[in-house]
Design an enzyme around this catalytic site. Sequence first.
Site, PDB file in Angstrom:
ATOM      1  N   ASP A  10       0.887  -1.162   0.000  1.00  0.00           N
ATOM      2  CA  ASP A  10       0.000   0.000   0.000  1.00  0.00           C
ATOM      3  C   ASP A  10       0.921   1.206   0.000  1.00  0.00           C
ATOM      4  O   ASP A  10       1.604   1.469   0.984  1.00  0.00           O
ATOM      5  CB  ASP A  10      -0.867  -0.058   1.261  1.00  0.00           C
ATOM      6  CG  ASP A  10      -1.763   1.168   1.433  1.00  0.00           C
ATOM      7  OD1 ASP A  10      -1.548   2.160   0.718  1.00  0.00           O
ATOM      8  OD2 ASP A  10      -2.657   1.099   2.295  1.00  0.00           O
ATOM      9  N   TYR A 227       0.277   0.183  15.045  1.00  0.00           N
ATOM     10  CA  TYR A 227      -0.658  -0.027  13.951  1.00  0.00           C
ATOM     11  C   TYR A 227      -0.243   0.743  12.711  1.00  0.00           C
ATOM     12  O   TYR A 227      -0.027   1.939  12.769  1.00  0.00           O
ATOM     13  CB  TYR A 227      -2.075   0.415  14.363  1.00  0.00           C
ATOM     14  CG  TYR A 227      -3.064   0.247  13.241  1.00  0.00           C
ATOM     15  CD1 TYR A 227      -3.354  -1.024  12.766  1.00  0.00           C
ATOM     16  CD2 TYR A 227      -3.673   1.342  12.645  1.00  0.00           C
ATOM     17  CE1 TYR A 227      -4.236  -1.196  11.720  1.00  0.00           C
ATOM     18  CE2 TYR A 227      -4.571   1.178  11.606  1.00  0.00           C
ATOM     19  CZ  TYR A 227      -4.849  -0.098  11.142  1.00  0.00           C
ATOM     20  OH  TYR A 227      -5.723  -0.268  10.109  1.00  0.00           O
ATOM     21  N   LYS A 230      -3.530  -2.982   7.979  1.00  0.00           N
ATOM     22  CA  LYS A 230      -3.460  -4.442   7.983  1.00  0.00           C
ATOM     23  C   LYS A 230      -2.538  -4.896   6.858  1.00  0.00           C
ATOM     24  O   LYS A 230      -2.218  -4.129   5.952  1.00  0.00           O
ATOM     25  CB  LYS A 230      -4.861  -5.023   7.787  1.00  0.00           C
ATOM     26  CG  LYS A 230      -5.628  -5.172   9.108  1.00  0.00           C
ATOM     27  CD  LYS A 230      -5.115  -6.361   9.925  1.00  0.00           C
ATOM     28  CE  LYS A 230      -5.865  -6.534  11.232  1.00  0.00           C
ATOM     29  NZ  LYS A 230      -5.044  -6.442  12.431  1.00  0.00           N
TER      30      LYS A 230
HETATM   31  P1  13P Z   1      -5.258  -0.574   4.864  1.00  0.00           P
HETATM   32  O1  13P Z   1      -4.489  -1.586   5.695  1.00  0.00           O
HETATM   33  O2  13P Z   1      -5.909  -1.216   3.678  1.00  0.00           O
HETATM   34  O3  13P Z   1      -4.404   0.581   4.501  1.00  0.00           O
HETATM   35  O4  13P Z   1      -6.460  -0.057   5.739  1.00  0.00           O
HETATM   36  C1  13P Z   1      -6.147   0.635   6.903  1.00  0.00           C
HETATM   37  C2  13P Z   1      -7.329   1.091   7.673  1.00  0.00           C
HETATM   38  O5  13P Z   1      -7.126   1.599   8.758  1.00  0.00           O
HETATM   39  C3  13P Z   1      -8.676   0.914   7.151  1.00  0.00           C
HETATM   40  O6  13P Z   1      -9.636   1.490   8.008  1.00  0.00           O
HETATM   41 MG    MG Z   2      -4.122   2.045   3.263  1.00  0.00          MG
HETATM   42 MG    MG Z   3      -4.984  -2.139   2.111  1.00  0.00          MG
END
Ligand code: 13P
Ligand code: MG
Ligand code: MG
Length: 372
Positions: A10, A227, A230
């Site tokens: 990402d 964090y 994900k």
């Molecule tokens: P991503 O891991 O797809 O960037 O999503 C992060 C997030 O906090 C979605 O609410």
């Molecule tokens: Mg993202």
């Molecule tokens: Mg993502």
Amino acid sequence: MTTLSIIKADTGGFVGHSAVHPDMEHAAREWLADAVNTGLLSDGQVASCGDDLALIMVHGHGADAEAVHSFAWELFQHTTSIAQRLGLYGAGQDLLSDAFSGNLRGMGPGYAELEFTERPSEPMICFLADKTEPGAWNLPLYRMFADPFNTAGLVIDKNMHPGFLFEVYDLHEEKRIVFDCPSELYDMLMYIGAPARYVVHRIHSKTLAATAAATSTQRLSLIAGKYVGKDDPVMIVRCQSGLPAVGEVLEPFAFPYTVAGCMRGSHHAPLMPVGLDQAHPTRFDGPPRVVALGFQVTDGKLVGPRDLFADPSFDRARQQANVTMDYLRRHGPFEPHRLPLEDLEYTTMRQLEDDLTDRWQPIHEAPAPAER
Ligand code: 13P
Ligand code: MG
Ligand code: MG
Ligand code: 13P
């Protein structure tokens, strides 16, 4: 040996965390075409699921090859610069390190790599997911390679009777174990039924003496200590001729099982199988999505993709995912929609605990509120 590598990151979301901007995909496509022209890759394609950009590459350098990983790293720096220019959200989100040293391990981008000797016909499926974690592949892999109620071939194809070896990682302790299935199925389920910690990394066919499936098994929050989104994992599965047929590999996704991820990476939600044009989670940054791109790999070339979940036979799974999402959403900030505390430990919980630590008093010594 040929290697199929999916390397993904990402590097910026359009809008929020919902998609990859077309300019980034376009640039990635040009870079891959150059890499094929210079001979680094025998073929390469770009795909995306949600805000994650995936490079699907065929080459002869093997897994963990510096040449391929450094190429992907530089490409992701470039798409990050496009994201910065366009002011996209979380530009460079998954690039956790400043300096590349040898390969991408621990650097943020996720990758699944499978080395194989090409069979006369080599059907392979590349799965890309958004808004979930690597353990999300545990349930479908178990069903594909170990459950005869899913995979008829486990009964009908004598070549599958010896079974499969499952290599499982413990992401907390950084250890690995190999389970010999079917004889050790029950032992294995004790672990892989806890997908936040134990993740199927690879599956090996005993009959073919070859790798049958490979997943990306990083956990960004464990790398970064906080964090950072994900992992949004990827997976490669080889099919047919002693391995599960394409339809057996897709069948587990007809049930939109619950995964961890969705909004802020902190909620349980159903995994919705979708075609590429629907792979953009918007409602509550979900429901989490999975796409399946089918290829015939022939003489090192990717013949495809076929967008395998763009099929009305998965409509019911999508509907069920929406109904499940309605049900879970009504729990708001309560478990089991919200993840259990131990899984939030690497996210916001730790900071909150630090802030409130002095306010917690032993129950029996504390004065009643009225006596204060
Ligand atoms: P991503 O891991 O797809 O960037 O999503 C992060 C997030 O906090 C979605 O609410
Ligand atoms: Mg993202
Ligand atoms: Mg993502
Ligand atoms: P193979 O065993 O040749 O892969 O055929 C099985 C099949 O295609 C069933 O759908």
